[in-house]
Motif scaffolding. Structure first.
Motif, PDB file in Angstrom:
ATOM      1  N   THR A  30       0.712  -1.200   0.055  1.00 35.02           N
ATOM      2  CA  THR A  30      -0.106   0.066   0.075  1.00 35.02           C
ATOM      3  C   THR A  30       0.907   1.212   0.177  1.00 35.02           C
ATOM      4  O   THR A  30       0.473   2.379  -0.027  1.00 35.02           O
ATOM      5  CB  THR A  30      -0.895  -0.111   1.345  1.00 35.02           C
ATOM      6  OG1 THR A  30      -0.085  -0.030   2.297  1.00 35.02           O
ATOM      7  CG2 THR A  30      -1.966  -1.057   1.148  1.00 35.02           C
ATOM      8  N   THR A  82      -5.500   1.735  -1.586  1.00 41.68           N
ATOM      9  CA  THR A  82      -6.042   2.094  -0.470  1.00 41.68           C
ATOM     10  C   THR A  82      -6.183   1.338   0.709  1.00 41.68           C
ATOM     11  O   THR A  82      -6.029   0.170   0.492  1.00 41.68           O
ATOM     12  CB  THR A  82      -7.522   2.787  -0.384  1.00 41.68           C
ATOM     13  OG1 THR A  82      -7.975   3.193   0.737  1.00 41.68           O
ATOM     14  CG2 THR A  82      -8.504   1.706  -0.928  1.00 41.68           C
ATOM     15  N   THR A  83      -5.717   1.735   1.730  1.00 39.18           N
ATOM     16  CA  THR A  83      -5.442   0.914   2.847  1.00 39.18           C
ATOM     17  C   THR A  83      -6.815   0.250   3.378  1.00 39.18           C
ATOM     18  O   THR A  83      -7.148  -0.699   4.153  1.00 39.18           O
ATOM     19  CB  THR A  83      -4.782   1.410   4.213  1.00 39.18           C
ATOM     20  OG1 THR A  83      -5.484   2.469   4.720  1.00 39.18           O
ATOM     21  CG2 THR A  83      -3.342   1.854   3.521  1.00 39.18           C
ATOM     22  N   THR A  84      -8.022   1.115   3.188  1.00 42.48           N
ATOM     23  CA  THR A  84      -9.146   1.145   3.800  1.00 42.48           C
ATOM     24  C   THR A  84     -10.004  -0.199   3.166  1.00 42.48           C
ATOM     25  O   THR A  84     -10.844  -0.606   3.843  1.00 42.48           O
ATOM     26  CB  THR A  84      -9.956   2.115   3.557  1.00 42.48           C
ATOM     27  OG1 THR A  84     -10.146   2.460   2.369  1.00 42.48           O
ATOM     28  CG2 THR A  84      -9.562   3.397   4.279  1.00 42.48           C
ATOM     29  N   SER A  87      -8.970  -2.826   5.623  1.00 42.69           N
ATOM     30  CA  SER A  87      -8.503  -2.501   7.122  1.00 42.69           C
ATOM     31  C   SER A  87      -9.297  -3.108   8.137  1.00 42.69           C
ATOM     32  O   SER A  87      -8.834  -3.485   9.437  1.00 42.69           O
ATOM     33  CB  SER A  87      -8.379  -1.048   7.236  1.00 42.69           C
ATOM     34  OG  SER A  87      -9.984  -0.548   6.899  1.00 42.69           O
ATOM     35  N   ASN A 116      -4.902   6.266   5.967  1.00 44.14           N
ATOM     36  CA  ASN A 116      -5.096   6.433   4.568  1.00 44.14           C
ATOM     37  C   ASN A 116      -4.696   7.601   3.949  1.00 44.14           C
ATOM     38  O   ASN A 116      -4.042   7.961   3.160  1.00 44.14           O
ATOM     39  CB  ASN A 116      -6.386   5.729   4.081  1.00 44.14           C
ATOM     40  CG  ASN A 116      -5.948   5.402   2.295  1.00 44.14           C
ATOM     41  OD1 ASN A 116      -5.298   4.718   1.865  1.00 44.14           O
ATOM     42  ND2 ASN A 116      -6.755   5.999   1.363  1.00 44.14           N
ATOM     43  N   SER A 157     -11.122   6.223  -0.428  1.00 43.43           N
ATOM     44  CA  SER A 157     -10.915   6.128   1.202  1.00 43.43           C
ATOM     45  C   SER A 157     -12.239   5.510   1.843  1.00 43.43           C
ATOM     46  O   SER A 157     -12.148   4.560   2.448  1.00 43.43           O
ATOM     47  CB  SER A 157     -10.268   7.026   2.118  1.00 43.43           C
ATOM     48  OG  SER A 157      -9.328   7.356   1.516  1.00 43.43           O
TER      49      SER A 157
END
Length: 239
Positions: A30, A82-84, A87, A116, A157
């Motif tokens: 990411t 995106t990290t979401t 997550s 993010n 996000s």
């Protein structure tokens, strides 16, 4: 001794930050986009990157300029990763801890989304500087382009959070599975590719007006995704 009590949101954010940087797999998969955004934006701002030769499309009476290409690259960097999207799933088999605490899904979502956004802040700043210095955007054009970069980041996000809540996966044993192969990650990746394609096509044909329209579309998507998140009162999923 001094007793310091963090707010719930700050405690959750610190937890997300520690989890993120404690996972090599999570970071590697990411961090490339935020770093690429920063490098390209800084390179353009300092005049270190070359300008592309304009591409003429005579049939459509269109010209693809160097600033347009770089701006699309900015959008791609902001939305492609995106990290979401994973997550919530990253809670894994320890999700029962979150489920047992008096914490709302809204609070969790803000903390996860904030992580993010903050990863992209350095790159976003230099990209905005590049819009002013390298692209020579001024006035309304500059404002609309900057707002579009911001809404693109917030849109993907929030969308990633909503999709991950819809398709959570906590029963995993390998981090690579949840980061790269999870259903929510795949769906979010497809959505980001569609968003990038639409951004390129609409802005190419309509210019600043097209970007203004895209800002409106992304704001609607953010609102719809936020409503979907707020409807979720409890973090559910099979463990």
């Amino acid at each position: 001794y001094n007793l310091a009590i963090d707010s719930t949101l700050m405690a959750l954010f610190k937890k997300e930050l520690n989890r993120y940087f404690s996972s090599f797999t999570y970071v590697v998969n990411t961090i490339i986009a935020p770093v690429a955004l920063f490098i390209i934006g800084a390179g353009l701002s300092l005049g270190l990157l070359p300008k592309f030769t304009p591409i003429m499309i005579n049939v459509l009476n269109l010209t693809i300029t160097s600033p347009f290409i770089y701006f699309v690259i900015f959008v791609a960097c902001l939305t492609l990763t995106t990290t979401t999207s994973c997550s919530f799933s990253f809670e894994g088999k320890n999700v029962w801890i979150i489920q047992s605490l008096p914490i709302s899904v809204n609070e969790l979502s803000i903390a996860k989304g904030l992580l993010n956004v903050l990863l992209f802040i350095p790159g976003l700043v230099v990209a905005i500087i590049a819009c002013w210095s390298a692209f020579e955007l001024r006035g309304v054009d500059f404002i609309i382009h900057v707002v579009f970069l911001l809404t693109s980041l917030l849109c993907i996000s929030t969308l990633g959070l909503a999709i991950n809540l819809k398709f959570p996966s906590f029963n995993w044993s390998n981090e690579m599975v949840v980061v790269k192969q999870g259903m929510s990650t795949i769906i979010t990746a497809v959505a980001s590719m569609v968003l990038i394609s639409l951004s390129a096509i609409i802005s190419l044909f309509l210019g600043t007006l097209g970007i203004f329209i895209l800002v409106g579309v992304e704001l609607v998507m953010i609102i719809l995704a936020t409503i979907q998140i707020r409807k979720t009162n409890y973090l559910r999923g099979e463990v």
